[in-house]
Enzyme design. Structure first.
Site, PDB file in Angstrom:
ATOM      1  CG  HIS A 110      47.432  64.869  14.584  1.00 15.55           C
ATOM      2  ND1 HIS A 110      46.259  65.592  14.639  1.00 15.55           N
ATOM      3  CD2 HIS A 110      47.290  63.999  13.566  1.00 15.55           C
ATOM      4  CE1 HIS A 110      45.436  65.187  13.689  1.00 15.55           C
ATOM      5  NE2 HIS A 110      46.044  64.211  13.019  1.00 15.55           N
ATOM      6  CG  ASP A 156      52.200  48.854  49.827  1.00 16.83           C
ATOM      7  OD1 ASP A 156      53.049  49.360  50.581  1.00 16.83           O
ATOM      8  OD2 ASP A 156      51.279  49.508  49.292  1.00 16.83           O
ATOM      9  CG  ASP A 157      54.044  40.881  47.804  1.00 20.00           C
ATOM     10  OD1 ASP A 157      54.272  40.292  48.887  1.00 20.00           O
ATOM     11  OD2 ASP A 157      53.658  40.278  46.783  1.00 20.00           O
ATOM     12  N   GLY A 191      51.655  48.065  36.830  1.00 18.51           N
ATOM     13  CA  GLY A 191      50.865  48.035  35.613  1.00 18.51           C
ATOM     14  C   GLY A 191      49.382  48.284  35.807  1.00 18.51           C
ATOM     15  N   GLY A 229      57.143  42.591  36.975  1.00 15.48           N
ATOM     16  CA  GLY A 229      57.643  42.589  35.614  1.00 15.48           C
ATOM     17  C   GLY A 229      57.585  43.965  34.973  1.00 15.48           C
ATOM     18  CG  HIS A 230      54.832  48.030  34.517  1.00 12.13           C
ATOM     19  ND1 HIS A 230      54.714  48.362  33.193  1.00 12.13           N
ATOM     20  CD2 HIS A 230      54.771  49.205  35.200  1.00 12.13           C
ATOM     21  CE1 HIS A 230      54.586  49.670  33.069  1.00 12.13           C
ATOM     22  NE2 HIS A 230      54.616  50.199  34.272  1.00 12.13           N
TER      23      HIS A 230
END
Length: 207
Positions: free
Chosen positions: A141, A38-39, A74, A15-16
């Site tokens: 900042h 890698d899956d 993620g 999803g990411h």
């Protein structure tokens, strides 16, 4: 004639990764050539209409793979590990910034980092390598976001804050100005941080 877009690869098919690919497409500077993960369940399939070639071994064997890309995972630990592996094997990581993000003057963005839609990073802030500044997050900042950090959607980091390496700030969290958050810290969604947080802490609530 329009400028030729540089071909890159994306490592990650989750999803990411969908969101990172959307950033790349809207940024308009790059063309995604292929996906790696890698899956093994993704190998040979298509992800966001791009071919998934395989994992790290297939990347090394595929001579047509571009030499530059981005890791779209993620999990901080896994993203950093794969990013470092790629660099060690001679690949160069790009950064990606959504066109709706607001980037101030003198902001440094490290390689392999991504800044999502409607995020804001204000003047003189340093974003390290492999960082995620997620949707609608604001970094004010003179902040420093360490390597591999993840600032989740809607988080607010006030001015002159330092976030350590691989720390995760949950959605909607707030870090008050002049605060130091250590390395590998996990801050829960909606948490307000108003004091320094030591390394490897897990924080939920107001601290």
């Amino acid at each position: 004639m329009p400028a030729c877009k540089e071909k890159i690869f994306v490592f990650g098919a989750s999803g990411h990764a969908r969101v990172v690919i959307d950033v790349l497409e809207k940024q308009g500077r790059f063309t995604v050539s292929c996906i790696f993960d890698d899956d093994k369940q993704f190998k040979g399939k298509r992800f966001c209409n791009y071919p998934v070639i395989g994992g790290r071994q297939e990347l090394l064997l595929n001579k047509s793979t571009p030499t530059r890309g981005i890791v779209a995972i993620g999990c901080n630990k896994i993203r950093c590990a794969i990013s470092q592996w790629l660099v060690e094997h001679g690949y160069e990581l790009i950064s990606a910034v959504h066109p709706s993000a607001q980037i101030g003057r003198d902001v440094e963005i490290g390689s392999g980092s991504v800044i999502m839609a409607n995020a804001a990073v204000n003047s003189s802030t340093t974003i390290g390598r492999y960082v995620i500044i997620n949707t609608g997050a604001t970094v004010d900042h003179d902040c420093v976001i360490g390597e591999g950090g993840h600032i989740a959607p809607g988080s607010v980091i006030c001015g002159t804050v330092a976030i350590g390496e691989e720390s995760f700030l949950g959605a909607g969290s707030v870090v008050i100005n002049n605060t130091v958050v250590g390395k590998k810290v996990l801050i829960g969604a909606g948490t307000t941080i108003y004091r320094d947080i030591p390394d490897k802490s897990k924080i939920v609530g107001t601290r």
